[in-house]
Enzyme design. Structure first.
Site, mmCIF file in Angstrom:
data_model
loop_
_atom_site.group_PDB
_atom_site.id
_atom_site.type_symbol
_atom_site.label_atom_id
_atom_site.label_comp_id
_atom_site.label_asym_id
_atom_site.label_seq_id
_atom_site.Cartn_x
_atom_site.Cartn_y
_atom_site.Cartn_z
ATOM 1 N N GLU A 215 43.400 41.719 37.396
ATOM 2 C CA GLU A 215 43.810 42.552 37.375
ATOM 3 C C GLU A 215 45.425 42.015 38.482
ATOM 4 O O GLU A 215 46.349 42.465 38.489
ATOM 5 C CB GLU A 215 43.060 42.801 39.743
ATOM 6 C CG GLU A 215 41.488 42.838 38.542
ATOM 7 C CD GLU A 215 40.304 41.728 39.248
ATOM 8 O OE1 GLU A 215 38.898 42.705 39.088
ATOM 9 O OE2 GLU A 215 40.872 40.708 38.264
ATOM 10 N N GLY A 270 38.409 30.195 47.033
ATOM 11 C CA GLY A 270 39.544 31.347 47.086
ATOM 12 C C GLY A 270 39.572 31.973 48.376
ATOM 13 O O GLY A 270 40.344 32.119 49.481
ATOM 14 N N ARG A 271 38.026 32.434 49.060
ATOM 15 C CA ARG A 271 38.018 32.793 50.065
ATOM 16 C C ARG A 271 38.220 31.623 51.757
ATOM 17 O O ARG A 271 37.782 32.165 52.993
ATOM 18 C CB ARG A 271 36.457 33.657 50.542
ATOM 19 C CG ARG A 271 35.399 32.447 50.206
ATOM 20 C CD ARG A 271 34.197 33.474 50.072
ATOM 21 N NE ARG A 271 32.594 32.170 49.026
ATOM 22 C CZ ARG A 271 32.655 32.230 48.462
ATOM 23 N NH1 ARG A 271 33.457 32.510 47.540
ATOM 24 N NH2 ARG A 271 31.145 31.549 47.697
ATOM 25 N N HIS A 387 34.214 56.509 68.469
ATOM 26 C CA HIS A 387 34.122 57.594 67.772
ATOM 27 C C HIS A 387 33.186 57.914 66.214
ATOM 28 O O HIS A 387 33.582 59.314 65.694
ATOM 29 C CB HIS A 387 35.311 58.310 68.304
ATOM 30 C CG HIS A 387 35.464 58.584 69.533
ATOM 31 N ND1 HIS A 387 35.362 59.341 70.597
ATOM 32 C CD2 HIS A 387 35.671 57.107 70.269
ATOM 33 C CE1 HIS A 387 35.727 59.001 71.633
ATOM 34 N NE2 HIS A 387 36.202 57.802 71.774
#
Length: 542
Positions: A215, A270-271, A387
């Site tokens: 990607e 990566g994280r 809400h």
């Protein structure tokens, strides 16, 4: 012999099961009534964060048994193994040493016998020098114009951390720079991110460790074509693109000057990488001083996690409480509810950190677990969520544990806005804990026919994290808190939180499906009947 999970055979686990059978149904109303000082006792503090866990469904005995479990699984030695740089990521045979990214200059942390801290600070120094050039206007585009726009191209850990950090610290950012982030391979993401930008004033950061992430590289190639379509000179790539990658050869082949490649290491997942060169966009936005302050907050929480006694250790307490909620009370999800608009992307960031880490079905030695791991994380900023989904949390049939994050001071004080915000945050934790009984509703005048609809059972477990105000240091501490909570839980569940094989299969299958979608002739489809039918339908309607 097939390995078997051992967690549920531990005496400490069995003691927790027996304890839950005796008192797991106790209501928070009764726990608070029996202990007037519970709100002060069930709290801990560290690295600028105050944790109130008094509204968790635990007693002193529960905590004692949970701490016994932490000792039984040898949590302390496992923490030390991580900080020493041992190869605790077993399936990939490498260290998980994100704590080195925020180590103090001069601290010694070794991997395979080599001190990695000097290399970390060398990259940070290069990032600082480059960021200063761009922010001061010394770095110019191909035609000599100043860079006004920065677009970070990445995905997963190369996107979620930078996006979250930019939004969280936007108050401290240089407003002369327009910051954009592209991750989705959907062309709309790139088109909308660049629609109002001038290529001559735009700098792209391509963030991919291997420089081969499908990607990211699709978006990077589109960015290259977009840039050259306007500037018309291949040499422009070197002035409008930099890379965060370990693949020097691929970066050079793309046209990026090797001097503008910022590296990191295979012991950074990566994280867990937002404090590395992956945070280059963050440093560009907020500057070197704020970035280093953020790293200081990370480091403060690292030291707290490593050194504080478990009974006062924020990540350990939150990790153990999460195990209690998930494995004994049956809470399958955690709602993260920041009462701070700047933290609007924090729940999305935690989704990857927690679920990619602990969404595992086998133990470290490959045994299939016979207990729950990795709850679902989700959430939205307060008061918006009130809400939206709070109805389910208050009166639904699923037990959801909640982390409420709040700040005593506002970054943008406007009238009584912040008092209203804080009042809602504190009120929600009280409502979730104590609810409202039928007797209380009758006393308020609610008719009997309406009582079933208005009763709040309460007894929903919540933790409140409170800090003075949202600063770069506090953000760093907050992220490190959840990193180490994840690690604590992974040790309890005996799983590896540092690999992510679950993301690979779909990507591999996409590689097989892509030629069928792109083929000009009707290809031989070798997939299942559903996938084959969907491919044909997509081709017919293009």
């Amino acid at each position: 012999m097939t390995p078997q999970p051992r967690l549920r055979t531990l005496p400490a686990w069995k003691a927790l099961e027996a304890h839950h059978a005796r008192c797991g149904g106790e209501h928070l109303r009764d726990l608070f009534a029996a202990d007037p000082e519970r709100g002060e006792r069930f709290a801990a503090e560290g690295a600028g964060l105050y944790l109130d866990y008094s509204k968790q469904r635990v007693t002193d005995e529960t905590l004692r048994l949970l701490l016994d479990l932490a000792r039984a699984v040898e949590l302390r030695p496992r923490i030390e193994a991580m900080f020493r740089g041992e190869a605790i990521n077993l399936t990939e045979r490498r260290a998980a040493l994100h704590v080195a990214l925020r180590a103090a200059r001069g601290q010694v942390i070794t991997v395979d016998g080599q001190d990695v801290v000097p290399a970390v600070h060398a990259v940070l120094d290069r990032m600082a020098a480059f960021s200063a050039q761009v922010r001061d206007g010394d770095w110019r585009g191909h035609d000599g114009r100043r860079i006004q726009n920065v677009v970070n191209i990445g995905i997963g850990g190369s996107d979620l951390g930078p996006v979250m950090a930019y939004e969280a610290l936007r108050h401290y950012s240089d407003r002369r720079l327009t910051m954009r982030f592209v991750a989705n391979v959907d062309g709309t993401d790139f088109a909308e991110a660049t629609r109002d930008l001038d290529p001559a004033e735009t700098l792209f950061i391509v963030a991919s460790k291997t420089f081969s992430t499908q990607e990211t590289m699709a978006n990077a190639q589109t960015a290259r074509e977009w840039c050259l379509g306007a500037l018309g000179d291949e040499r422009a790539v070197a002035r409008h693109f930099v890379a965060v990658s370990t693949n020097a050869e691929a970066v050079a082949a793309f046209g990026i000057d090797p001097a503008n490649r910022f590296g990191f290491w295979d012991w950074v997942g990566g994280r867990y990488s937002m404090g590395s060169a992956i945070g280059l966009s963050t440093m560009l936005a907020i500057g070197e001083d704020c970035f280093r302050a953020m790293l200081g907050g990370f480091h403060a929480m690292d030291e707290h996690f490593r050194g504080a006694p478990f009974e006062r250790n924020l990540p350990v307490l939150m990790g153990l409480l999460g195990v209690w909620n998930c494995n004994f009370l049956g809470a399958r999800s955690v709602a993260v509810l920041p009462y701070e608009q700047y933290l609007k992307r924090f729940p999305a960031y935690l989704q990857q950190l927690t679920m990619e880490s602990n969404g595992k079905r086998v133990t470290r030695d490959g045994a299939v677990v016979d207990y729950q791991t990795g709850p679902v994380y989700w959430g939205e900023p307060g008061t918006n969520g009130q809400h939206s989904f709070y109805q389910l949390i208050h009166q639904g049939t699923q037990l959801v544990s909640c982390d409420v994050i709040a700040f005593a001071q506002a970054l943008n004080p406007l009238g009584r806005h912040h008092d209203l915000l804080l009042a809602n945050a504190l009120a929600q934790t009280a409502a979730l804990a104590f609810g409202k009984t039928a007797d209380e509703l009758r006393a308020d005048g609610t008719p009997d026919w309406l009582l079933p609809h208005r009763v709040f059972e309460g007894n929903r477990p919540t933790s409140t994290l409170l800090a003075q105000r949202l600063t770069p240091a506090v953000l760093g501490a907050l992220v490190a808190l959840y990193e180490h909570q994840v690690f604590t839980q992974s040790v309890i569940w005996d799983i590896n939180p540092f690999d992510q094989w679950g993301v690979e299969l779909g990507k591999a299958l996409a590689g097989h499906i892509l030629p069928a979608l792109e083929s000009g002739a009707e290809p031989a489809l070798g997939h299942d009947s559903s996938t084959n039918a969907l491919i044909r339908r997509c081709r017919e309607r293009r």
